[in-house]
Design an enzyme around this catalytic site. Structure first.
Site, PDB file in Angstrom:
ATOM      1  N   GLY A 174       0.808  -1.219   0.000  1.00 43.32           N
ATOM      2  CA  GLY A 174       0.000   0.000   0.000  1.00 43.32           C
ATOM      3  C   GLY A 174       0.841   1.268   0.000  1.00 43.32           C
ATOM      4  CB  THR A 175       3.681   2.390   2.094  1.00 47.10           C
ATOM      5  OG1 THR A 175       2.972   2.341   3.333  1.00 47.10           O
ATOM      6  CG2 THR A 175       4.643   3.563   2.117  1.00 47.10           C
ATOM      7  CG  ASN A 192      -6.404   4.246   8.039  1.00 46.01           C
ATOM      8  OD1 ASN A 192      -6.867   5.291   7.577  1.00 46.01           O
ATOM      9  ND2 ASN A 192      -5.311   4.230   8.778  1.00 46.01           N
ATOM     10  CB  SER A 231      -2.197  -3.822   0.712  1.00 44.51           C
ATOM     11  OG  SER A 231      -1.357  -4.537   1.579  1.00 44.51           O
ATOM     12  CG  HIS A 282      -0.256  -6.707   5.216  1.00 47.00           C
ATOM     13  ND1 HIS A 282      -0.413  -6.355   6.532  1.00 47.00           N
ATOM     14  CD2 HIS A 282      -0.059  -5.556   4.537  1.00 47.00           C
ATOM     15  CE1 HIS A 282      -0.299  -5.036   6.650  1.00 47.00           C
ATOM     16  NE2 HIS A 282      -0.080  -4.538   5.467  1.00 47.00           N
ATOM     17  CB  THR A 298      13.643  -9.027  -9.901  1.00 49.16           C
ATOM     18  OG1 THR A 298      14.832  -8.707 -10.613  1.00 49.16           O
ATOM     19  CG2 THR A 298      13.258 -10.477 -10.171  1.00 49.16           C
ATOM     20  CB  CYS A 341       1.107   3.820  10.215  1.00 51.05           C
ATOM     21  SG  CYS A 341       0.900   2.381   9.195  1.00 51.05           S
TER      22      CYS A 341
END
Lengths: 391, 400
Positions: free
Chosen positions: B69-70, B154, B208, B210, B246, B339
């Site tokens: 996400g970040t 959030n 995202s 997770h 990669t 966060c």
């Protein structure tokens, strides 16, 4: 060369101890022990020759030894040294090796050579030795320039029982060797001031054990971790440093229940002084140390401190008492505790400060308020739950 | 342990992690390599891209895999730094319009843009925690170069009317004859609430893994095919140059599997979550001192709230104190976002809604997931009732 190549040497200068006349020997012994105690697992030899300390170590341990010396109270400065035979070939070779290292580290190109000939039997005079070294360095490294007024680095040579060649000095914390002034209990919060107070008293030779008052859930685990982190910064300076964590929640509950709101902070501080005194009695502490600074907050006025210290049967040292906040912050930055202290996790003081705390409490009525709490059995209970961490 | 912090990170699904491990071991070749194993890895990646795109009703070309996400949010915001302003240098002000609810991974890059000379307009939500599309539209002008509105807050769980905002931005874009890109951080809604970015007129969406049971360190951006977000990172041209480096094939497999599972079960999960949400909210309101934040959530239309995130306050108990007390009983909740908690920040959403600091400090966030049970909700309510009774007396006013 007499020093095997795999062995390194630091010359250590101690300042104040040299003035101790009759007690000098005891102080120096303390300093030697204090250096050795920092690296019990390393092969380090500390010897004294002609009023100087030499620390010999295995080359691979240099970084650790350097860090230890930087954190040894009593050391004013130290420098990397090479001991060689008293002959000019060996001396210039050592100077060349030293200069090569300094050039590689980017320390600059302007240098000078300084020579002391303590052994007057040595046939070449100081000035002549300096000239020969300078000449050799200029030959080997043509980019160098001699600058006797404003050198970027200096090659120091001393002709004594051996010839010593020294590199640049690193400053130590100065002061008196840890433990030479006894032992105290430091009241360590997660704030900016108390680690600095500990550092300052440590500098005066006081060995310390710290106590942190933990009040879950009003203080979080993060707040406690922060105090452990602060201890890890302060601890390495102090011989035998320990952190005692005492849960204070039960006492806080009693204060909330029976105390007057505006007296909350003072009563809490009184409880902390009581417990710290009890810890000192158990651990052989001779004094308490706090980070108080006159007038900084309500509990740090003259009247407040008279009340809170009346619960300590020992001298209470407040090394920051006459310092301004900016000065304390500056010192915390130098010490490296500021960033950690500044983490946001609240300690119990900030959650339990009443909106209008007493600033000029009346001594007798405060003592009475404390009596009314009947908190002593609770304090013993808190002390019983103390956890001690070796840092 | 009773885990009610799913919005910070969801417990991973074991079989998905097994698949991730399997790919790491057996599909280790670089997907850009021309040999057989490389082509095999590339084939797995292409299939994941197509499957993820299908979940968003999008084309595979519109999916860019990132580290999460970040990174996705930063890529969109900071792409403005890689784009020339047009006209004479420095002559034009460029404006970014954000909601006042944004996660730090949008609001912090926006501050960086501000330092670089951009104007940043933050539109606060109304007192119910929801943005009015008209207020967003009013904030647009000729200088607007990016609009970013998170889909689900959030911190408090409010669902933003992203589709209406999309229409408003499109209408304004039509008037000035230039498309203003609209980005939405959908980290808290992807896999949990319906999300069709193309149909909603969006240009970019962040997701995202997770938060939906997938592994850490993998996320994606959906970028509308004709939209340009030039990246700041340059390198080997992977992801058609939009995100060089990669590719994290194992992560991509994990993200895709988690997304498919969550999207497939969305309706059923949502029904269960709504029932848990109702139980949680009415249980909280039964506790003395407690309030739901914002109060307007109670009795509001269900669609306007994600059932997976509930914010409450138990004044005068600081959120951090209640969180610690519950933690000691093995119940995990958070104060605001994880966060923000680390930096001691107050919940941005509450401050943007005009709540006083005192209330914001008391907020706790309870966030649920697919495996949350009624028993867990009841255990939380019981513990919260007991703890707040004790703590309320201690954190409140003492004897006068």
């Amino acid at each position: 060369m007499s020093v095997p190549v795999e062995e390194g040497l630091f010359l250590v200068k101690y300042g104040e101890i040299a003035l101790k006349k009759g007690n000098r020997g005891a102080f120096v012994r303390r300093l030697r022990q204090s250096i050795a105690a920092k690296m019990p697992d390393l092969q380090v030899r500390v010897t004294e020759v002609w009023h100087r300390l030499y620390v010999r170590f295995r080359l691979e341990d240099e970084a650790r030894v350097r860090t230890a010396l930087e954190k040894t109270y009593g050391i004013v400065a130290f420098c990397r040294a090479v001991a060689v035979d008293k002959d000019m070939v060996a001396v210039t070779a050592a100077a060349v090796a030293l200069a090569e290292g300094l050039i590689r580290e980017g320390r600059g190109m302007r240098f000078k050579a300084e020579v002391r000939r303590a052994d007057k039997d040595f046939p070449i005079h100081s000035h002549e030795i300096a000239c020969r070294i300078g000449e050799e360095l200029l030959n080997r490294f043509p980019q160098l320039k001699v600058d006797v007024h404003d050198p970027q680095w200096t090659v120091r040579v001393e002709i004594r029982e051996k010839a010593y060649v020294y590199g640049p000095e690193t400053r130590g914390p100065s002061g008196l060797p840890s433990g030479s002034s006894g032992m105290g209990i430091l009241l360590l919060s997660g704030g900016i001031d108390s680690p600095v107070a500990g550092y300052r008293m440590g500098m005066r030779g006081l060995a310390l054990e710290a106590v942190y008052f933990h009040s879950p859930p009003f203080t979080t685990e993060k707040a406690r971790e922060k105090v452990v982190l602060l201890s890890r910064i302060l601890g390495p300076y102090i011989t035998g440093f320990k952190l005692h964590v005492v849960p204070l929640t039960a006492a806080l509950a009693r204060i909330k229940e029976r105390g007057k709101e505006e007296e909350t902070t003072l009563l809490m501080r009184a409880c902390m002084m009581r417990i710290a005194t009890m810890i000192a009695q158990r651990r052989g502490g001779q004094c308490l140390v706090t980070g108080e600074s006159l007038g900084q907050v309500a509990s740090q006025t003259v009247e407040s401190m008279r009340f809170t210290e009346s619960f300590a049967d020992l001298p209470v040292f407040r090394p920051l008492i006459g310092m301004n906040k900016e000065e304390i912050v500056e010192e915390a930055r130098r010490l490296g505790t500021f960033e950690t202290s500044n983490l946001p996790y609240a300690d119990c003081c900030s959650l339990f400060s009443p909106p209008h705390p007493l600033i000029h409490p009346h001594f007798d009525s405060m003592r009475l308020s404390y009596e009314e709490l009947e908190v002593e059995p609770i304090l013993l209970e808190c002390l019983g739950k103390m956890e001690s961490l070796a840092i | 342990m009773i885990y009610l912090d799913w919005a910070a990170s969801a417990p991973p699904e074991a079989d998905i992690l097994d698949a991730v491990r399997d790919v790491s071991l057996n599909r280790f070749a670089n997907p850009s390599a021309a040999h057989g194993p490389g082509r095999g890895a590339e084939a797995v990646m292409s299939s994941c891209r197509a499957r993820l795109a299908a979940l968003l009703a999008a084309s595979p070309r519109e999916i860019v895999f990132t580290s999460g996400g970040t990174e996705s949010n930063n890529l969109i915001c900071l792409s403005l730094l890689a784009r020339s302003p047009g006209g004479s240098p420095g002559a034009r002000t460029r404006t970014v319009v954000l909601s006042g609810l944004e996660h730090p991974s949008v609001s912090e890059p926006a501050r960086l843009l501000e330092e670089a000379g951009f104007r940043v307009v933050r539109v606060p939500p109304d007192h119910t925690g929801i943005l009015e599309p008209q207020r967003m539209a009013d904030a647009l002008d000729e200088s607007t170069v990016l609009v970013s509105v998170m889909h689900v807050s959030n911190e408090i769980g409010s669902v933003q009317p992203v589709e209406e905002i999309g229409r408003a931005v499109a209408a304004f874009s039509g008037r000035i004859g230039r498309r203003i890109p609209l980005h939405s951080d959908a980290v808290q809604s992807f896999g949990k609430l319906p999300l069709t970015p193309g149909a909603w007129g969006l240009d970019a969406v962040t997701v995202s893994a997770h938060k939906i049971g997938g592994p850490r360190g993998i996320g994606a951006l959906w970028i509308r095919e004709d939209s340009q977000f030039p990246p700041l990172l340059r390198g080997g041209g992977q992801e058609t140059g939009r995100r060089p480096g990669t590719e994290n094939l194992a992560g991509i497999v994990g993200l895709t599997a988690a997304a498919e599972r969550k999207c497939g079960r969305m309706r059923g999960d949502l029904e269960i979550a709504r029932a848990l949400e109702r139980r949680l909210i009415s249980g909280i309101l039964d506790i003395p001192l407690a309030r739901i934040v914002p109060e307007g959530r109670v009795g509001a239309a269900e669609d306007a709230w994600s059932p997976y995130i509930v914010a409450a306050a138990f004044p005068p108990i600081p959120g951090e104190v209640l969180m610690s007390a519950l933690d000691a009983r093995g119940i995990c909740v958070s104060t605001g976002s994880a966060c923000s908690a680390r930096h001691g920040r107050l919940p941005a959403a509450l401050l943007a809604m005009g709540y006083p600091e005192k209330t914001a400090r008391c907020m706790v966030r309870i966030s649920l997931g697919a495996r949350t049970t009624t028993e867990e909700i009841d255990a939380f309510l019981c513990a919260a009732r007991e703890e707040t009774a004790v703590l309320g007396r201690m954190a409140g006013k003492g004897r006068r």
